[in-house]
Design an enzyme around this catalytic site. Structure first.
Site, PDB file in Angstrom:
ATOM      1  N   GLU A 240       0.409   3.537   1.736  1.00  0.00           N
ATOM      2  CA  GLU A 240      -0.913   2.918   1.906  1.00  0.00           C
ATOM      3  C   GLU A 240      -1.918   3.952   2.405  1.00  0.00           C
ATOM      4  O   GLU A 240      -3.086   3.934   2.008  1.00  0.00           O
ATOM      5  CB  GLU A 240      -0.834   1.726   2.871  1.00  0.00           C
ATOM      6  CG  GLU A 240      -0.044   0.529   2.372  1.00  0.00           C
ATOM      7  CD  GLU A 240      -0.703  -0.226   1.219  1.00  0.00           C
ATOM      8  OE1 GLU A 240      -1.876   0.074   0.900  1.00  0.00           O
ATOM      9  OE2 GLU A 240      -0.040  -1.101   0.640  1.00  0.00           O
TER      10      GLU A 240
ATOM     11  N   TYR B  79       5.596  -4.756 -10.400  1.00  0.00           N
ATOM     12  CA  TYR B  79       5.463  -4.648  -8.945  1.00  0.00           C
ATOM     13  C   TYR B  79       5.046  -5.990  -8.353  1.00  0.00           C
ATOM     14  O   TYR B  79       5.615  -6.444  -7.350  1.00  0.00           O
ATOM     15  CB  TYR B  79       4.435  -3.567  -8.621  1.00  0.00           C
ATOM     16  CG  TYR B  79       4.083  -3.433  -7.158  1.00  0.00           C
ATOM     17  CD1 TYR B  79       5.016  -2.970  -6.231  1.00  0.00           C
ATOM     18  CD2 TYR B  79       2.807  -3.754  -6.704  1.00  0.00           C
ATOM     19  CE1 TYR B  79       4.684  -2.838  -4.879  1.00  0.00           C
ATOM     20  CE2 TYR B  79       2.471  -3.625  -5.366  1.00  0.00           C
ATOM     21  CZ  TYR B  79       3.403  -3.166  -4.455  1.00  0.00           C
ATOM     22  OH  TYR B  79       3.076  -3.045  -3.131  1.00  0.00           O
TER      23      TYR B  79
ATOM     24  N   TRP C 276      -4.182   1.742  -6.326  1.00  0.00           N
ATOM     25  CA  TRP C 276      -2.770   1.536  -6.024  1.00  0.00           C
ATOM     26  C   TRP C 276      -1.905   1.897  -7.223  1.00  0.00           C
ATOM     27  O   TRP C 276      -0.780   2.370  -7.076  1.00  0.00           O
ATOM     28  CB  TRP C 276      -2.512   0.093  -5.589  1.00  0.00           C
ATOM     29  CG  TRP C 276      -1.063  -0.143  -5.316  1.00  0.00           C
ATOM     30  CD1 TRP C 276      -0.215  -0.954  -5.996  1.00  0.00           C
ATOM     31  CD2 TRP C 276      -0.261   0.483  -4.292  1.00  0.00           C
ATOM     32  NE1 TRP C 276       1.051  -0.887  -5.459  1.00  0.00           N
ATOM     33  CE2 TRP C 276       1.052  -0.010  -4.416  1.00  0.00           C
ATOM     34  CE3 TRP C 276      -0.542   1.401  -3.294  1.00  0.00           C
ATOM     35  CZ2 TRP C 276       2.088   0.382  -3.581  1.00  0.00           C
ATOM     36  CZ3 TRP C 276       0.491   1.808  -2.456  1.00  0.00           C
ATOM     37  CH2 TRP C 276       1.786   1.296  -2.602  1.00  0.00           C
TER      38      TRP C 276
END
Length: 202
Positions: free
Chosen positions: A52, A30, A60
């Site tokens: 988010e 990522y 995350w």
């Protein structure tokens, strides 16, 4: 006991990354290919605002692992489809163990889809969010030097809330700004610093 901030970590491939992106293969991929690259299309930004929001209070990495399931559950984050969700869809999503089952966050995504559609009559979600790009970007050398909010993220949060969005606090919006290239918080010395083409490497 304090843990020293290592700043840049050089991987076995010889590339320099922050510690958070240097171990987990998913986070590393990522970081190397997506994080901090410009996103300007409505659906792409709506997805990232949604994810988010789901990330609030979680890691995350958890959200990233569930992202394929989120995309399936929310019809690819197509704002027009999500805006039409009703109570049956909410119950469907709450029963989906592959995503984060939080009623408030699910309702926020649906409400934010409707607010996204309403914005089309004005400047649109992408133009609104990108209008908060600052004149300069941080130049952190260690993770501890990376801000978690900024005057722009605070102002963006306030404006989105005024427009009917939820789960768009200043910290969440700063994370969004980092993720889609509005600011560059890649550590100085990282092989990704300046890769967005928006900000210089130094």
């Amino acid at each position: 006991m304090t843990v020293e901030d290592p700043g840049i970590v050089v991987g076995d491939d010889g590339l320099a990354r922050p510690a958070w992106a240097s171990v987990d293969p998913l986070l590393r991929e990522y970081y190397d290919t997506e994080w901090g690259m410009p996103v300007t299309d409505e659906r792409g930004i709506f997805e990232r605002v949604s994810l988010e929001g789901f990330q609030a209070g979680l890691s995350w990495a958890t959200i990233l692992r569930k992202r394929p399931a989120f995309r399936t559950a929310f019809d690819g984050f197509d704002p027009d489809l999500v805006a039409a969700y009703d109570d049956r869809d909410v119950e469907r999503l709450l029963a989906d163990a592959a995503i984060v089952r939080n009623r408030q966050k699910i309702l926020a995504v649906i409400g934010n889809a409707r607010a996204t559609i309403a914005l089309r009559a004005d400047m649109g979600l992408s133009a609104l969010i990108w209008s908060f790009r600052p004149e300069t970007t941080p130049r952190p050398r260690r993770f501890a030097e990376i801000p978690t909010t900024s005057p722009e993220s605070i102002a963006l949060s306030k404006e989105l809330r005024r427009r009917g969005f939820a789960f768009v606090g200043p910290t969440t919006m700063y994370a969004l700004m980092e993720a889609i290239g509005i600011v560059d918080t890649h550590l100085v010395g990282s092989h990704r610093r300046g890769s967005s083409g928006i900000w210089p490497a130094q």
